[in-house]
Design a protein around this motif. Structure first.
Motif, PDB file in Angstrom:
ATOM      1  N   ALA A  96       0.319  -1.548   0.339  1.00  9.78           N
ATOM      2  CA  ALA A  96      -0.199  -0.233  -0.470  1.00  9.78           C
ATOM      3  C   ALA A  96       1.081   1.568   0.083  1.00  9.78           C
ATOM      4  O   ALA A  96       1.987   0.769   0.108  1.00  9.78           O
ATOM      5  CB  ALA A  96      -1.387   0.050   1.243  1.00  9.78           C
ATOM      6  N   GLY A  97       0.256   2.353  -0.482  1.00  9.49           N
ATOM      7  CA  GLY A  97       0.748   3.746  -0.403  1.00  9.49           C
ATOM      8  C   GLY A  97       1.551   4.482  -1.456  1.00  9.49           C
ATOM      9  O   GLY A  97       1.701   3.022  -3.158  1.00  9.49           O
ATOM     10  N   PRO A  98       2.087   4.538  -2.038  1.00  8.68           N
ATOM     11  CA  PRO A  98       2.968   5.308  -3.063  1.00  8.68           C
ATOM     12  C   PRO A  98       4.250   5.326  -2.921  1.00  8.68           C
ATOM     13  O   PRO A  98       4.732   4.312  -2.308  1.00  8.68           O
ATOM     14  CB  PRO A  98       2.677   6.864  -3.135  1.00  8.68           C
ATOM     15  N   VAL A  99       5.052   5.239  -4.256  1.00  9.40           N
ATOM     16  CA  VAL A  99       6.208   5.024  -4.382  1.00  9.40           C
ATOM     17  C   VAL A  99       7.219   6.407  -4.061  1.00  9.40           C
ATOM     18  O   VAL A  99       5.866   8.048  -4.733  1.00  9.40           O
ATOM     19  CB  VAL A  99       6.841   4.234  -5.177  1.00  9.40           C
ATOM     20  N   VAL A 100       8.439   7.167  -3.148  1.00  8.90           N
ATOM     21  CA  VAL A 100       9.069   7.982  -2.946  1.00  8.90           C
ATOM     22  C   VAL A 100       9.809   8.323  -3.719  1.00  8.90           C
ATOM     23  O   VAL A 100      10.446   7.647  -3.202  1.00  8.90           O
ATOM     24  CB  VAL A 100       8.465   8.360  -1.878  1.00  8.90           C
ATOM     25  N   ALA A 101      10.021   9.275  -4.321  1.00  9.48           N
ATOM     26  CA  ALA A 101      11.373   9.394  -4.591  1.00  9.48           C
ATOM     27  C   ALA A 101      12.526  10.558  -4.129  1.00  9.48           C
ATOM     28  O   ALA A 101      11.515  11.384  -3.738  1.00  9.48           O
ATOM     29  CB  ALA A 101      12.153  10.175  -6.028  1.00  9.48           C
ATOM     30  N   GLY A 102      13.430  10.907  -4.001  1.00  7.32           N
ATOM     31  CA  GLY A 102      14.377  12.079  -3.372  1.00  7.32           C
ATOM     32  C   GLY A 102      15.462  12.832  -4.212  1.00  7.32           C
ATOM     33  O   GLY A 102      15.757  11.807  -5.204  1.00  7.32           O
ATOM     34  N   ALA A 103      15.420  13.631  -4.679  1.00  8.04           N
ATOM     35  CA  ALA A 103      17.191  13.956  -5.169  1.00  8.04           C
ATOM     36  C   ALA A 103      16.873  15.077  -4.111  1.00  8.04           C
ATOM     37  O   ALA A 103      16.554  15.943  -4.114  1.00  8.04           O
ATOM     38  CB  ALA A 103      16.207  14.861  -6.342  1.00  8.04           C
ATOM     39  N   VAL A 104      18.514  15.126  -4.098  1.00  8.46           N
ATOM     40  CA  VAL A 104      19.657  16.103  -3.513  1.00  8.46           C
ATOM     41  C   VAL A 104      20.176  16.597  -4.050  1.00  8.46           C
ATOM     42  O   VAL A 104      21.316  15.658  -4.473  1.00  8.46           O
ATOM     43  CB  VAL A 104      19.910  15.716  -1.896  1.00  8.46           C
TER      44      VAL A 104
ATOM     45  N   PRO B  31      -7.212   2.868  10.116  1.00  9.07           N
ATOM     46  CA  PRO B  31      -6.664   2.486  11.311  1.00  9.07           C
ATOM     47  C   PRO B  31      -6.290   1.223  11.119  1.00  9.07           C
ATOM     48  O   PRO B  31      -5.766   0.456  11.909  1.00  9.07           O
ATOM     49  CB  PRO B  31      -7.121   3.023  12.527  1.00  9.07           C
ATOM     50  N   GLU B  32      -7.258   0.588  10.783  1.00  6.55           N
ATOM     51  CA  GLU B  32      -7.526  -1.257  10.650  1.00  6.55           C
ATOM     52  C   GLU B  32      -5.919  -2.325   9.931  1.00  6.55           C
ATOM     53  O   GLU B  32      -5.553  -3.360  10.375  1.00  6.55           O
ATOM     54  CB  GLU B  32      -8.750  -1.643   9.714  1.00  6.55           C
ATOM     55  N   TYR B  33      -5.641  -1.631   9.330  1.00  3.10           N
ATOM     56  CA  TYR B  33      -3.943  -1.782   8.517  1.00  3.10           C
ATOM     57  C   TYR B  33      -2.767  -1.627   9.337  1.00  3.10           C
ATOM     58  O   TYR B  33      -1.667  -2.488   8.968  1.00  3.10           O
ATOM     59  CB  TYR B  33      -3.699  -1.875   6.724  1.00  3.10           C
ATOM     60  N   GLY B  34      -2.981  -0.931  10.389  1.00  3.04           N
ATOM     61  CA  GLY B  34      -1.826  -0.834  11.385  1.00  3.04           C
ATOM     62  C   GLY B  34      -0.437  -0.073  10.069  1.00  3.04           C
ATOM     63  O   GLY B  34       0.489  -0.302  10.630  1.00  3.04           O
TER      64      GLY B  34
ATOM     65  N   LEU C 201      -6.271  -7.497   5.748  1.00  4.24           N
ATOM     66  CA  LEU C 201      -6.191  -7.426   4.006  1.00  4.24           C
ATOM     67  C   LEU C 201      -7.937  -8.936   4.209  1.00  4.24           C
ATOM     68  O   LEU C 201      -8.826  -8.314   3.221  1.00  4.24           O
ATOM     69  CB  LEU C 201      -5.354  -7.845   3.324  1.00  4.24           C
ATOM     70  N   LYS C 202      -7.103  -9.500   4.361  1.00  5.98           N
ATOM     71  CA  LYS C 202      -8.232 -10.694   4.280  1.00  5.98           C
ATOM     72  C   LYS C 202      -9.512 -10.856   5.495  1.00  5.98           C
ATOM     73  O   LYS C 202     -10.416 -10.794   4.743  1.00  5.98           O
ATOM     74  CB  LYS C 202      -7.478 -12.077   5.053  1.00  5.98           C
ATOM     75  N   LYS C 203      -9.885  -9.845   6.363  1.00  6.12           N
ATOM     76  CA  LYS C 203     -10.957  -9.463   7.144  1.00  6.12           C
ATOM     77  C   LYS C 203     -11.466  -8.453   6.528  1.00  6.12           C
ATOM     78  O   LYS C 203     -12.491  -8.498   6.476  1.00  6.12           O
ATOM     79  CB  LYS C 203     -10.206  -9.140   8.593  1.00  6.12           C
ATOM     80  N   TYR C 204     -10.711  -7.053   6.187  1.00  4.32           N
ATOM     81  CA  TYR C 204     -11.998  -5.533   5.497  1.00  4.32           C
ATOM     82  C   TYR C 204     -12.003  -5.521   4.265  1.00  4.32           C
ATOM     83  O   TYR C 204     -11.785  -4.772   3.634  1.00  4.32           O
ATOM     84  CB  TYR C 204     -10.790  -5.131   6.646  1.00  4.32           C
ATOM     85  N   GLY C 205     -10.514  -6.308   3.583  1.00  8.17           N
ATOM     86  CA  GLY C 205     -10.325  -6.082   2.400  1.00  8.17           C
ATOM     87  C   GLY C 205      -9.456  -4.777   2.420  1.00  8.17           C
ATOM     88  O   GLY C 205      -9.513  -4.719   2.951  1.00  8.17           O
ATOM     89  N   PRO C 206      -9.168  -4.720   0.662  1.00  8.46           N
ATOM     90  CA  PRO C 206      -8.463  -3.742   0.867  1.00  8.46           C
ATOM     91  C   PRO C 206      -9.055  -1.928   0.682  1.00  8.46           C
ATOM     92  O   PRO C 206     -10.390  -1.352   0.978  1.00  8.46           O
ATOM     93  CB  PRO C 206      -8.127  -4.429  -1.269  1.00  8.46           C
ATOM     94  N   CYS C 207      -7.979  -0.823   0.989  1.00  6.76           N
ATOM     95  CA  CYS C 207      -8.407   0.452   1.183  1.00  6.76           C
ATOM     96  C   CYS C 207      -8.607   1.725   0.081  1.00  6.76           C
ATOM     97  O   CYS C 207      -7.586   0.634  -0.884  1.00  6.76           O
ATOM     98  CB  CYS C 207      -7.449   1.170   2.714  1.00  6.76           C
TER      99      CYS C 207
ATOM    100  N   GLU D 209      -3.617  -2.529  -5.908  1.00  2.00           N
ATOM    101  CA  GLU D 209      -4.258  -3.887  -6.361  1.00  2.00           C
ATOM    102  C   GLU D 209      -3.271  -5.159  -7.417  1.00  2.00           C
ATOM    103  O   GLU D 209      -3.201  -6.338  -6.906  1.00  2.00           O
ATOM    104  CB  GLU D 209      -5.123  -3.707  -7.483  1.00  2.00           C
ATOM    105  N   THR D 210      -2.333  -4.835  -7.533  1.00  2.00           N
ATOM    106  CA  THR D 210      -1.476  -5.547  -8.616  1.00  2.00           C
ATOM    107  C   THR D 210      -0.269  -6.686  -7.786  1.00  2.00           C
ATOM    108  O   THR D 210       0.015  -7.555  -7.816  1.00  2.00           O
ATOM    109  CB  THR D 210      -0.295  -4.947  -9.093  1.00  2.00           C
ATOM    110  N   PHE D 211      -0.464  -5.804  -6.034  1.00  2.00           N
ATOM    111  CA  PHE D 211       0.177  -6.259  -5.411  1.00  2.00           C
ATOM    112  C   PHE D 211      -0.135  -7.388  -4.398  1.00  2.00           C
ATOM    113  O   PHE D 211       0.536  -8.011  -3.633  1.00  2.00           O
ATOM    114  CB  PHE D 211       1.619  -4.977  -3.947  1.00  2.00           C
ATOM    115  N   ILE D 212      -1.697  -7.200  -4.037  1.00  2.00           N
ATOM    116  CA  ILE D 212      -2.776  -8.187  -2.681  1.00  2.00           C
ATOM    117  C   ILE D 212      -3.581  -8.879  -3.545  1.00  2.00           C
ATOM    118  O   ILE D 212      -3.970  -8.758  -2.663  1.00  2.00           O
ATOM    119  CB  ILE D 212      -2.996  -6.714  -2.698  1.00  2.00           C
TER     120      ILE D 212
END
Length: 255
Positions: free
Chosen positions: A84-92, A215-218, A234-240, A245-248
């Motif tokens: 879950a969540g985005p992929v994040v990149a940094g440039a410094v 909050p269900e997913y920690g 995920l099994k209990k609540y399904g995805p948020c 989707e391609t990972f779960i």
């Protein structure tokens, strides 16, 4: 004769360059407390020297290319593997020759230390850029292409235009800037290490915010990675809405 407390204060207030003189001054003092102080501060000097040598080694690529390129930028990403969540990149872009004590690959640094390093990087960097690709975008174009896209966004987010990118192992497509991919670069280049810290802390903070919404997913603990707790949720609540989707697909019932 000075008390041990007074001598301890002398050591505490001394600059590094003054410590050797203090060692000589008190080396014949046979009190155990004084000898412990000398041993403690000799170790501190040795550790500092070792850290400076490590940091100097991590400037190898910046120094190698520094004569030909005047604005060198490190790039890295965080979050390629989570459910879950985005992929994040940094440039410094760091000032030439800057050494930040403790700066290293984000995976080698504690969460508390990463936060402190992030603030120091923000304070001292020439410029910082951040880019993201959403879970939906990851599902649309795959995680590798989404990672490239986030890294490109991070470079474009800079306030300066770099003439060389030092990347952690990859070459970012469609960027008209000279690039050098360095395998395990986040442990070999201070610029890349700084980018890894920026990406990791930015993403972790975002996942803590998402934990308040879902909050269900920690997410505040697993940061979206597939921990046992996360898989059970995920099994209990399904995805948020921020799940990939391609990972779960192995962890949710097919509709």
């Amino acid at each position: 004769m000075q008390s041990i407390k007074e001598i301890e204060l002398l050591f505490e207030q001394a600059e590094k360059e003054q410590l050797n003189a203090l060692f000589s001054r008190f080396q014949t003092d046979e009190r155990t407390g004084v000898q412990k102080l000398i041993k403690q501060y000799k170790k501190k000097l040795a550790d500092d020297k070792k850290e400076q040598e490590r940091l100097e080694g991590m400037l190898f690529f910046e120094r190698k290319y520094g004569d030909d390129f005047h604005c060198i930028c490190g790039t890295d990403e965080a979050g390629r593997g989570p459910f879950a969540g985005p992929v994040v990149a940094g440039a410094v872009v760091l000032p030439e020759g800057l050494k930040i004590v403790g700066l290293n690959d984000s995976k080698q640094v504690s969460a508390k230390k990463r936060e402190a390093l992030f603030e120091e990087i923000k304070e001292k960097a020439v410029s910082i850029g951040i880019g993201m690709s959403s879970p939906a975008r990851i599902d649309e174009i795959n995680i590798l292409q989404a990672t490239y896209e986030a890294m490109g966004h991070a470079v474009k987010d800079l306030d300066v235009v770099p003439d060389l990118l030092l990347n952690d192992a990859v070459t970012i497509p469609h960027i008209p800037i000279r690039q050098v991919g360095i395998v395990k670069g986040d442990a070999k280049s201070l610029s890349i290490a700084a980018a890894s810290i920026v990406a990791k802390v930015t993403r972790d903070r975002l996942m803590v915010e998402y934990a308040g919404l879902y909050p269900e997913y920690g997410f505040e603990k697993n940061k979206g990675y597939g921990s046992a707790e996360h898989r059970e949720a995920l099994k209990k609540y399904g995805p948020c809405p921020i799940h990939r989707e391609t990972f779960i697909y192995n962890w949710v019932e097919k509709k």
